[in-house]
Design a protein around this motif. Structure first.
Motif, PDB file in Angstrom:
ATOM      1  N   GLY A  12       0.855   4.003  -2.952  1.00 24.29           N
ATOM      2  CA  GLY A  12       0.131   5.195  -2.512  1.00 24.29           C
ATOM      3  C   GLY A  12      -1.327   4.939  -2.198  1.00 24.29           C
ATOM      4  N   LYS A  28      -3.855   6.721   1.468  1.00 18.61           N
ATOM      5  CA  LYS A  28      -3.271   7.930   2.046  1.00 18.61           C
ATOM      6  C   LYS A  28      -4.387   8.851   2.517  1.00 18.61           C
ATOM      7  CE  LYS A  28      -0.698   9.461  -1.315  1.00 18.61           C
ATOM      8  NZ  LYS A  28       0.299  10.236  -2.056  1.00 18.61           N
ATOM      9  N   LYS A  29      -4.106   9.548   3.616  1.00 21.62           N
ATOM     10  CA  LYS A  29      -5.061  10.573   4.082  1.00 21.62           C
ATOM     11  C   LYS A  29      -4.687  11.890   3.437  1.00 21.62           C
ATOM     12  CE  LYS A  29      -6.255   8.519   8.471  1.00 21.62           C
ATOM     13  NZ  LYS A  29      -6.310   8.670   9.928  1.00 21.62           N
ATOM     14  N   GLU A  30      -5.696  12.643   3.026  1.00 19.43           N
ATOM     15  CA  GLU A  30      -5.449  13.913   2.342  1.00 19.43           C
ATOM     16  C   GLU A  30      -5.123  15.011   3.317  1.00 19.43           C
ATOM     17  OE1 GLU A  30      -5.242  14.392  -0.937  1.00 19.43           O
ATOM     18  OE2 GLU A  30      -5.536  12.226  -1.128  1.00 19.43           O
ATOM     19  N   ASN A  38       0.820  -1.214   0.000  1.00 18.13           N
ATOM     20  CA  ASN A  38       0.000   0.000   0.000  1.00 18.13           C
ATOM     21  C   ASN A  38       0.854   1.263   0.000  1.00 18.13           C
ATOM     22  OD1 ASN A  38      -2.307  -1.531  -0.014  1.00 18.13           O
ATOM     23  ND2 ASN A  38      -2.762  -1.267   2.146  1.00 18.13           N
ATOM     24  N   MET A  39       1.956   1.246   0.758  1.00 20.13           N
ATOM     25  CA  MET A  39       2.822   2.428   0.776  1.00 20.13           C
ATOM     26  C   MET A  39       3.497   2.647  -0.578  1.00 20.13           C
ATOM     27  SD  MET A  39       4.716   2.869   4.437  1.00 20.13           S
ATOM     28  CE  MET A  39       5.465   1.272   4.499  1.00 20.13           C
TER      29      MET A  39
END
Length: 70
Positions: A65, A68-70, A61-62
Protein backbone atom coordinates in the motif's frame (compact mmCIF):
# COMPACT_ATOMS: atom_id res chain seq x y z
CA UNK A 1 27.11 6.43 -73.45
CA UNK A 2 30.33 6.55 -71.44
CA UNK A 3 30.45 4.50 -68.30
CA UNK A 4 31.63 6.37 -65.22
CA UNK A 5 33.51 4.27 -62.70
CA UNK A 6 33.92 5.41 -59.13
CA UNK A 7 36.78 4.32 -56.92
CA UNK A 8 35.61 1.80 -54.29
CA UNK A 9 35.07 2.91 -50.69
CA UNK A 10 37.65 0.42 -49.46
CA UNK A 11 40.51 -1.18 -51.31
CA UNK A 12 39.74 -4.73 -52.49
CA UNK A 13 42.62 -6.16 -50.43
CA UNK A 14 41.20 -4.74 -47.19
CA UNK A 15 37.77 -6.13 -48.07
CA UNK A 16 39.13 -9.61 -48.74
CA UNK A 17 41.14 -9.45 -45.52
CA UNK A 18 38.03 -8.58 -43.48
CA UNK A 19 36.00 -11.30 -45.22
CA UNK A 20 38.61 -13.91 -44.34
CA UNK A 21 38.69 -12.67 -40.75
CA UNK A 22 34.92 -12.81 -40.28
CA UNK A 23 34.60 -16.19 -42.01
CA UNK A 24 37.28 -17.68 -39.76
CA UNK A 25 35.53 -16.73 -36.49
CA UNK A 26 33.27 -19.47 -35.14
CA UNK A 27 30.87 -17.31 -33.15
CA UNK A 28 27.26 -16.45 -33.83
CA UNK A 29 26.83 -14.16 -36.81
CA UNK A 30 25.42 -11.30 -34.75
CA UNK A 31 28.44 -11.26 -32.38
CA UNK A 32 31.23 -11.10 -34.94
CA UNK A 33 31.90 -7.35 -34.92
CA UNK A 34 33.94 -5.32 -32.50
CA UNK A 35 31.08 -3.68 -30.58
CA UNK A 36 28.40 -6.28 -31.27
CA UNK A 37 28.49 -7.70 -27.75
CA UNK A 38 27.50 -4.28 -26.42
CA UNK A 39 24.57 -3.83 -28.78
CA UNK A 40 23.37 -7.44 -28.83
CA UNK A 41 23.91 -8.46 -25.20
CA UNK A 42 24.59 -5.58 -22.82
CA UNK A 43 21.88 -3.11 -23.89
CA UNK A 44 19.01 -5.65 -24.04
CA UNK A 45 20.25 -7.16 -20.77
CA UNK A 46 20.23 -3.76 -19.08
CA UNK A 47 16.74 -3.02 -20.40
CA UNK A 48 15.44 -6.38 -19.17
CA UNK A 49 17.04 -5.91 -15.74
CA UNK A 50 15.57 -2.40 -15.42
CA UNK A 51 12.10 -3.62 -16.45
CA UNK A 52 12.21 -6.50 -13.96
CA UNK A 53 13.35 -4.17 -11.18
CA UNK A 54 10.54 -1.69 -11.87
CA UNK A 55 7.94 -4.47 -12.08
CA UNK A 56 9.18 -5.93 -8.78
CA UNK A 57 9.13 -2.53 -7.10
CA UNK A 58 5.59 -1.92 -8.35
CA UNK A 59 4.36 -5.25 -7.03
CA UNK A 60 6.05 -4.62 -3.67
CA UNK A 61 4.52 -1.13 -3.41
CA UNK A 62 1.06 -2.41 -4.33
CA UNK A 63 1.19 -5.25 -1.84
CA UNK A 64 2.26 -2.91 0.98
CA UNK A 65 0.00 0.00 0.00
CA UNK A 66 2.90 2.40 -0.56
CA UNK A 67 2.41 5.43 -2.81
CA UNK A 68 -1.39 5.40 -2.95
CA UNK A 69 -3.17 8.60 -3.91
CA UNK A 70 -5.87 9.70 -1.49
Amino acid sequence: MAEITEPPFRPREKLLEKQKYFQSIHKHTYLKGRYDKITSVAIPGALAATALFLIGRGIYNMSHGIGKKE
